[in-house]
Design an enzyme around this catalytic site. Structure first.
Site, PDB file in Angstrom:
ATOM      1  N   CYS A  96      25.786   4.520  16.617  1.00  0.00           N
ATOM      2  CA  CYS A  96      26.869   4.927  15.739  1.00  0.00           C
ATOM      3  C   CYS A  96      27.928   3.837  15.750  1.00  0.00           C
ATOM      4  O   CYS A  96      27.953   3.005  16.650  1.00  0.00           O
ATOM      5  CB  CYS A  96      27.472   6.247  16.197  1.00  0.00           C
ATOM      6  SG  CYS A  96      28.530   6.993  14.936  1.00  0.00           S
ATOM      7  N   ARG A 109      35.922  13.893  10.259  1.00  0.00           N
ATOM      8  CA  ARG A 109      34.520  13.562  10.013  1.00  0.00           C
ATOM      9  C   ARG A 109      33.828  14.592   9.101  1.00  0.00           C
ATOM     10  O   ARG A 109      32.609  14.643   9.027  1.00  0.00           O
ATOM     11  CB  ARG A 109      33.770  13.489  11.341  1.00  0.00           C
ATOM     12  CG  ARG A 109      34.309  12.456  12.328  1.00  0.00           C
ATOM     13  CD  ARG A 109      33.196  11.936  13.224  1.00  0.00           C
ATOM     14  NE  ARG A 109      33.621  11.428  14.512  1.00  0.00           N
ATOM     15  CZ  ARG A 109      34.313  10.309  14.683  1.00  0.00           C
ATOM     16  NH1 ARG A 109      34.724   9.599  13.660  1.00  0.00           N
ATOM     17  NH2 ARG A 109      34.609   9.913  15.911  1.00  0.00           N
ATOM     18  N   TYR A 116      26.424  16.789  30.314  1.00  0.00           N
ATOM     19  CA  TYR A 116      27.247  16.164  31.352  1.00  0.00           C
ATOM     20  C   TYR A 116      27.048  16.868  32.690  1.00  0.00           C
ATOM     21  O   TYR A 116      27.511  16.394  33.717  1.00  0.00           O
ATOM     22  CB  TYR A 116      28.722  16.168  30.927  1.00  0.00           C
ATOM     23  CG  TYR A 116      28.906  15.468  29.595  1.00  0.00           C
ATOM     24  CD1 TYR A 116      28.984  14.078  29.528  1.00  0.00           C
ATOM     25  CD2 TYR A 116      28.918  16.195  28.395  1.00  0.00           C
ATOM     26  CE1 TYR A 116      29.083  13.428  28.306  1.00  0.00           C
ATOM     27  CE2 TYR A 116      29.030  15.551  27.169  1.00  0.00           C
ATOM     28  CZ  TYR A 116      29.108  14.168  27.131  1.00  0.00           C
ATOM     29  OH  TYR A 116      29.192  13.534  25.927  1.00  0.00           O
ATOM     30  N   LYS A 148      23.380  19.733  17.587  1.00  0.00           N
ATOM     31  CA  LYS A 148      24.596  19.429  18.334  1.00  0.00           C
ATOM     32  C   LYS A 148      25.809  20.048  17.644  1.00  0.00           C
ATOM     33  O   LYS A 148      25.932  19.895  16.424  1.00  0.00           O
ATOM     34  CB  LYS A 148      24.743  17.912  18.386  1.00  0.00           C
ATOM     35  CG  LYS A 148      25.991  17.431  19.052  1.00  0.00           C
ATOM     36  CD  LYS A 148      26.106  15.947  18.898  1.00  0.00           C
ATOM     37  CE  LYS A 148      27.437  15.528  19.489  1.00  0.00           C
ATOM     38  NZ  LYS A 148      27.778  14.173  19.190  1.00  0.00           N
ATOM     39  N   ARG A 170      35.917  12.175  22.574  1.00  0.00           N
ATOM     40  CA  ARG A 170      36.651  11.125  21.851  1.00  0.00           C
ATOM     41  C   ARG A 170      37.657  10.448  22.763  1.00  0.00           C
ATOM     42  O   ARG A 170      37.970   9.275  22.567  1.00  0.00           O
ATOM     43  CB  ARG A 170      37.295  11.712  20.597  1.00  0.00           C
ATOM     44  CG  ARG A 170      36.186  12.130  19.635  1.00  0.00           C
ATOM     45  CD  ARG A 170      36.649  12.526  18.281  1.00  0.00           C
ATOM     46  NE  ARG A 170      35.490  13.030  17.541  1.00  0.00           N
ATOM     47  CZ  ARG A 170      35.515  14.053  16.694  1.00  0.00           C
ATOM     48  NH1 ARG A 170      36.652  14.684  16.453  1.00  0.00           N
ATOM     49  NH2 ARG A 170      34.417  14.425  16.085  1.00  0.00           N
ATOM     50  N   SER A 189      30.753  17.601  25.074  1.00  0.00           N
ATOM     51  CA  SER A 189      31.889  17.436  25.982  1.00  0.00           C
ATOM     52  C   SER A 189      32.766  18.689  26.088  1.00  0.00           C
ATOM     53  O   SER A 189      33.149  19.085  27.194  1.00  0.00           O
ATOM     54  CB  SER A 189      32.727  16.240  25.539  1.00  0.00           C
ATOM     55  OG  SER A 189      33.154  16.378  24.196  1.00  0.00           O
ATOM     56  N   GLU A 219      18.742  19.285   6.321  1.00  0.00           N
ATOM     57  CA  GLU A 219      19.031  18.035   7.045  1.00  0.00           C
ATOM     58  C   GLU A 219      17.833  17.626   7.897  1.00  0.00           C
ATOM     59  O   GLU A 219      17.420  16.467   7.904  1.00  0.00           O
ATOM     60  CB  GLU A 219      20.240  18.230   7.976  1.00  0.00           C
ATOM     61  CG  GLU A 219      21.597  17.928   7.367  1.00  0.00           C
ATOM     62  CD  GLU A 219      21.809  16.432   7.119  1.00  0.00           C
ATOM     63  OE1 GLU A 219      20.936  15.615   7.463  1.00  0.00           O
ATOM     64  OE2 GLU A 219      22.860  16.101   6.547  1.00  0.00           O
ATOM     65  N   LYS A 247      24.022  17.861  13.053  1.00  0.00           N
ATOM     66  CA  LYS A 247      25.236  17.623  13.838  1.00  0.00           C
ATOM     67  C   LYS A 247      26.417  18.190  13.064  1.00  0.00           C
ATOM     68  O   LYS A 247      26.663  17.820  11.924  1.00  0.00           O
ATOM     69  CB  LYS A 247      25.414  16.122  14.074  1.00  0.00           C
ATOM     70  CG  LYS A 247      26.699  15.793  14.826  1.00  0.00           C
ATOM     71  CD  LYS A 247      26.751  14.324  15.196  1.00  0.00           C
ATOM     72  CE  LYS A 247      28.090  13.961  15.802  1.00  0.00           C
ATOM     73  NZ  LYS A 247      28.156  12.547  16.184  1.00  0.00           N
TER      74      LYS A 247
END
Ligand code: PBG
Length: 324
Positions: A119, A218, A314, A249, A206, A275, A234, A196
């Site tokens: 990205c 976005r 994570y 996601k 971010r 996150s 998609e 996404k």
């Protein structure tokens, strides 16, 4: 019917273990790594306790720790020293992600699958996931595709085992497949961030990846959280374009999408436990409001039960330790 049928009979002791339908294993986990060219020692991400931005000098050590826990793969995100409107430090041979890949592969070889996020947002001064027309404030789709192809080839040249485009540009999978094939990387798989969503749960990322945007948001490229059928469209496109693995996601608020993607396509399916999903559990646990380990297990096993073959999380290191 009751009293002949009593489902509680199977809920006791070892019988409960015997009839468990979903088994979470260390093989289901992918750990994200943030590598940052601007620092000399690890910097904890304040909104993600326990997760660090790492300097290049520490990246191989971290990868080894992950591999030693039995985790099969990492996904790399890079923060460059230099950003410009074109994201030009995203695809050079000596740029941050390429260098990190080389260091990890030199240390671990085939012991660890190295996936790279493809990205532009970490590399652009405006923080958007593509080339921007500043007059119209538009993120331009087709000019971005060429850059994504270059990034993917540069990662593959550095030794990446798999690439994962996350920018939600139309046609990105086809563009990357073509670029990789022309460069002789026809055996490098593409894991597409296929569905996404435009999600507030990326907030802490971010901060970690220094990829916040300077104008707009976005929503002109990421999906509306209210849409499910659109996710199927998609994903259909990405499958047609040659995606090898489909990703949904975020994960927990979109388990219906994980379920639909797995059942409708029957393809390898990943979910990204993002996150914000991490930070919420960490924050509640820090206050004693939730049992952290149980919350981690229940979250991950639910994502798997919904249909994910593996989970980018994570919590991968924590979960690997718990599963030992
Ligand atoms: C880059 C990218 C993002 C995430 C993964 N790749 C941020 C975004 O789209 O804004 C989010 C990951 C997370 O929140 O853990 N496009």
């Amino acid at each position: 019917m009751f009293p002949e049928i009593r489902l509680r009979r199977l809920r006791k002791g070892k019988i409960r273990d015997l009839v468990r339908e979903t088994i979470l294993s260390v093989d289901d986990l992918v750990m994200p790594i943030f590598v940052n060219e601007n620092i000399d020692s690890p910097v904890e991400i304040s909104s993600m306790p326990g997760i660090y931005n790492l300097p290049l000098s520490q990246v191989a050590k971290e990868a080894k720790e992950i591999a030693d826990l039995g985790i099969p793969a990492v996904i790399l995100f890079g923060v460059p020293a230099f950003k410009d409107a074109e994201g030009s430090s995203s695809c050079g041979e000596a740029d941050v992600v390429q260098e990190a890949v080389r260091r990890i592969k030199a240390e671990l070889g085939d012991r660890l699958v190295v996936i790279t996020d493809i990205c532009m947002c970490e590399f652009t001064s405006h923080g958007h996931c593509g080339i921007v027309d500043f007059e119209t404030k538009e993120v331009l789709n087709d000019p971005t595709l060429e850059v994504l192809g270059k990034i993917a080839v540069s990662h593959a040249k550095a030794g990446a085992d798999m690439v994962a485009p996350s920018g939600m540009m139309d046609g990105m999978v086809a563009a990357i497949r073509e670029a990789l094939d022309i460069a002789g990387f026809e055996n490098i798989p593409i894991m597409s961030y296929a569905a996404k969503y435009h999600s507030c749960f990326y907030g802490p990322f971010r901060e970690a990846a220094e990829s916040g945007y300077s104008f707009g948001d976005r929503s002109t490229y990421q999906m509306d959280p209210a849409n499910g059928d659109e996710a199927i469209r998609e994903v259909t496109l990405d499958v047609t374009e040659g995606a090898d693995i489909l990703m949904v996601k975020p994960a927990l608020p979109y388990l219906d999408i994980v379920y639909r993607v797995k059942s409708e396509f029957g393809m390898p399916t990943a979910a990204y436990n993002v996150s914000g999903e991490y930070s919420m559990i960490k924050a509640a646990a820090a206050r004693g409001w939730i049992d952290e380990k149980k919350a981690i297990y229940e979250s991950l096993v639910s994502i798997k039960r919904a249909g994910a073959d593996f989970i980018i999380t994570y919590f991968a290191k924590d979960a690997a330790r718990m599963l030992k």
